[in-house]
Write an enzyme that holds these catalytic residues in place. Structure first.
Site, short mmCIF file in Angstrom:
data_model
loop_
_atom_site.label_atom_id
_atom_site.label_comp_id
_atom_site.label_asym_id
_atom_site.label_seq_id
_atom_site.Cartn_x
_atom_site.Cartn_y
_atom_site.Cartn_z
N PRO A 7 44.30 35.30 36.93
CG PRO A 7 45.00 36.92 34.81
CD PRO A 7 44.89 35.52 35.31
CB THR B 171 39.74 38.42 43.22
OG1 THR B 171 40.30 38.30 43.99
CG2 THR B 171 38.65 38.64 43.47
CE LYS C 178 39.72 39.89 47.07
NZ LYS C 178 41.40 40.86 47.93
CE LYS D 252 39.52 40.37 38.92
NZ LYS D 252 40.89 39.29 39.43
P1 NAD Z 1 48.50 38.15 37.83
O1 NAD Z 1 48.90 38.38 36.95
O2 NAD Z 1 50.36 38.91 38.29
O3 NAD Z 1 49.07 36.43 37.85
C1 NAD Z 1 48.21 35.67 36.95
C2 NAD Z 1 49.43 35.29 36.67
O4 NAD Z 1 48.41 34.01 35.70
C3 NAD Z 1 50.30 35.48 35.63
O5 NAD Z 1 51.53 35.30 35.55
C4 NAD Z 1 49.80 34.95 33.69
O6 NAD Z 1 51.02 34.06 32.93
C5 NAD Z 1 49.21 33.29 34.99
N1 NAD Z 1 47.72 33.05 34.15
C6 NAD Z 1 47.17 33.45 33.04
N2 NAD Z 1 46.16 33.05 32.23
C7 NAD Z 1 46.65 31.39 32.37
C8 NAD Z 1 46.65 30.46 32.17
N3 NAD Z 1 45.48 29.87 31.87
N4 NAD Z 1 47.42 29.54 32.67
C9 NAD Z 1 48.38 29.08 32.99
N5 NAD Z 1 48.48 30.75 34.12
C10 NAD Z 1 48.39 31.65 33.37
O7 NAD Z 1 48.00 38.60 39.16
P2 NAD Z 1 48.29 38.75 40.78
O8 NAD Z 1 48.54 40.01 41.14
O9 NAD Z 1 49.31 37.41 41.02
O10 NAD Z 1 46.71 37.94 41.28
C11 NAD Z 1 45.98 37.17 40.60
C12 NAD Z 1 44.98 36.99 40.97
O11 NAD Z 1 45.05 36.88 43.09
C13 NAD Z 1 43.84 38.13 40.47
O12 NAD Z 1 42.11 37.53 40.36
C14 NAD Z 1 43.26 39.20 41.19
O13 NAD Z 1 42.58 39.63 41.37
C15 NAD Z 1 43.86 38.76 42.81
N6 NAD Z 1 44.77 39.59 43.96
C16 NAD Z 1 45.84 39.78 43.54
C17 NAD Z 1 46.26 40.05 45.02
C18 NAD Z 1 47.38 41.49 44.44
O14 NAD Z 1 48.26 42.27 45.25
N7 NAD Z 1 47.92 41.35 43.73
C19 NAD Z 1 45.42 40.57 46.09
C20 NAD Z 1 44.46 39.57 46.24
C21 NAD Z 1 44.19 39.29 45.28
#
Ligand code: NAD
Length: 299
Positions: A66, A94, A169, A244
């Protein structure tokens, strides 16, 4: 590149890890969430009991977490102590530029090659393997980073040295946050003026208002391609995540002296939406706030 450790199997990481598996690589996956681990198992990935176990013996370590504090902790406690000395470390989350550089520094000190490689494209692109990666790493490391990311990528672009991927980004997502609110305001005004949303979409997507937030990610349900708007704004890119990113942009702007007044407004609007309890909805749901119609989002 035969064995990839993948840590963070959420909205984005699940599809990305699956793409590595489809490319014939062994994927050792870990997430704190048991639901995410179950999904990974169903996708045929090898689930591990800890991040350290996933990382151990892998050629490439990908993190998709996250925010900055999660990345720092996972690196300090699991990746750096357990990765093979030859492993290539790639963080696709990100996060802020300073944390990216700090993690790169720790990795380099421990003798690892590291890249910050955040993505653009959303969950559909993660599942399809068509993400755009913006990479901060040394020129020498880039060919291997590109090869590691290729099963998940439409394009991999080197932005510069460590931290440059995150800088690109943050600028991109600042633009995205502002443009999505602009598109939502236009739909809200079009409605008030009696224009049919699908007519407005057809006209604006072929006119000078055209942009990705409109044509690829239309916030009005039933208009344009399939988007989170068509599933009550569930999944996709959470508003809290956009908030964020806008905060990261505001902090970076304050530190560097850049003028970003529209992004400041956008951050305030997403902060309000979050405070109202809708941080988990896709960022295009801001349309319903602007229309003054949050009732449909309750269920
Ligand atoms: P999300 O919250 O769905 O997934 C994050 C995952 O990380 C969760 O499943 C959580 O359980 C896991 N996690 C947290 N701490 C952990 C740890 N210590 N060990 C193992 N797993 C852990 O978020 P997302 O939407 O998949 O986004 C992830 C990243 O990608 C973010 O930084 C976000 O800004 C970026 N991003 C997201 C999108 C989108 O469309 N969702 C697009 C581009 C970039």
């Amino acid at each position: 590149m035969n064995c990839v450790a993948f840590i963070g199997l959420g909205n984005m990481g699940a599809g990305m890890a699956a793409r590595q598996g489809l490319a014939g690589r062994r994927v050792k996956a870990f997430d704190l969430s048991s639901a995410a681990m179950e999904r990974a198992k169903l996708a045929g990935l090898e689930t591990c009991e800890s991040a350290g176990a996933a990382v151990s013996g892998a050629d490439v370590v990908v993190t998709m977490l996250p925010a900055g504090p999660h990345v720092r902790r996972v690196y300090e406690e699991h990746v750096l102590p357990h990765a093979s000395p030859s492993a290539l470390l790639v963080d696709c989350s990100t996060i802020d530029v300073d944390t990216a550089r700090a993690v790169a520094g720790m990795a380099s000190e421990a003798g690892f090659r590291f890249a910050d490689a955040p993505v653009s494209g959303g969950t559909a692109a993660a599942e399809a393997g068509t993400l755009a990666f913006m990479v901060g790493c040394s020129e020498e490391a880039f060919p291997d980073v590109e090869a590691a990311l290729s099963p998940m990528a439409r394009v991999v672009i080197r932005a510069g040295e460590h931290g440059a991927g995150q800088a690109a980004k943050i600028c991109n997502n600042m633009l995205l946050g502002v443009s999505m609110i602009g598109v939502c305001e236009a739909f809200a005004l079009a409605e008030r003026l009696g224009l049919a949303p699908d007519r407005f979409f057809e006209i604006a997507s072929k006119s000078s208002g055209q942009c990705w937030s409109l044509t690829a990610y239309a916030p009005w349900p039933g208009v344009g391609p399939q988007t989170p708007a068509d599933r009550n704004y569930e999944g996709g890119f959470a508003s809290a995540m956009m908030l964020k990113d806008l905060k990261l942009a505001q902090e970076a702007a304050a530190r560097s002296g850049a003028a970003t007044p529209l992004a400041g407004q956008a951050a305030a609007i997403y902060a309000l939406f979050d405070r109202l309890g809708y941080g988990g909805r896709d960022f295009s749901a801001i349309l319903q706030l602007l229309r003054g119609d949050l009732d449909g989002l309750q269920s």
